[in-house]
Design a protein around this motif. Structure first.
Motif, PDB file in Angstrom:
ATOM      1  N   THR A   1      42.973  37.971  35.142  1.00 16.55           N
ATOM      2  CA  THR A   1      42.751  39.320  35.682  1.00 16.55           C
ATOM      3  C   THR A   1      44.070  40.073  35.830  1.00 16.55           C
ATOM      4  OG1 THR A   1      42.778  38.399  37.920  1.00 16.55           O
ATOM      5  CG2 THR A   1      40.634  38.712  36.899  1.00 16.55           C
ATOM      6  N   GLU A   2      45.124  39.357  36.225  1.00 18.97           N
ATOM      7  CA  GLU A   2      46.427  40.014  36.341  1.00 18.97           C
ATOM      8  C   GLU A   2      46.922  40.476  34.974  1.00 18.97           C
ATOM      9  OE1 GLU A   2      46.036  36.959  37.845  1.00 18.97           O
ATOM     10  OE2 GLU A   2      46.208  37.400  39.974  1.00 18.97           O
TER      11      GLU A   2
ATOM     12  N   ILE B   1      47.825  44.276  33.820  1.00 23.67           N
ATOM     13  CA  ILE B   1      49.123  44.611  33.221  1.00 23.67           C
ATOM     14  C   ILE B   1      48.924  45.277  31.861  1.00 23.67           C
ATOM     15  CG2 ILE B   1      51.237  43.609  32.253  1.00 23.67           C
ATOM     16  CD1 ILE B   1      51.113  41.529  34.511  1.00 23.67           C
TER      17      ILE B   1
ATOM     18  N   ILE C   1      50.355  33.679  36.593  1.00 21.66           N
ATOM     19  CA  ILE C   1      49.602  34.912  36.345  1.00 21.66           C
ATOM     20  C   ILE C   1      48.262  34.521  35.740  1.00 21.66           C
ATOM     21  CG2 ILE C   1      49.544  37.071  35.050  1.00 21.66           C
ATOM     22  CD1 ILE C   1      52.573  37.084  35.110  1.00 21.66           C
TER      23      ILE C   1
END
Length: 138
Positions: free
Chosen positions: A7-8, A12, A4
């Protein structure tokens, strides 16, 4: 592990704030942390148990090999040919017992050395006699 990126994680976090709300976020993170801690504890316990089982299996295998090897040796050298060691006197200390054993072994060693010297002298009589420095020159 999950691959991950930053940006992920940002996406989230934004979704979590919108769904859970900023007010309940600390409680949700605390609960998630506890769950992660328990999962790590269980996996560590499982790994430790697995390592112990592997270690025990290796020890059993080594013990089996040792017993087989011992049986081979005992088959080659039956017990009726072996002579038991003299039991040490319980009144003697360990140092005294070693000294007594060493003293008892000296005459036997001396006799063996004398026999070996005689045998070598019989085989090579010239080697046992001392030579003068000028005798060997012609």
């Amino acid at each position: 592990m999950f691959d991950i990126g930053a940006t992920e994680l940002l996406v989230i976090a934004i979704v979590a704030i919108l769904v859970i709300g900023p007010k309940d976020m600390p409680l949700a993170l605390r609960t998630a942390g506890r769950w992660i801690g328990k999962i790590r504890q269980v996996s560590s316990h499982f790994r430790t148990g697995l390592d112990a089982m592997i270690r025990e299996a290796e020890i059993e295998e080594m013990d089996k090999k040792w017993r087989e090897r011992n049986a081979e040796i005992m088959a080659k050298h039956p017990a009726d040919q072996m002579q038991p060691l003299d039991a040490p006197d319980p009144a003697l200390s360990a140092a005294e017992a070693r000294a007594a054993h060493t003293e008892a072994a000296k005459p036997a060693r001396a006799a063996e050395e004398t026999q070996a010297d005689r045998a070598s002298a019989d085989e090579h009589p010239a080697a046992s006699e001392p030579r003068l420095p000028l005798e060997g020159r012609d």
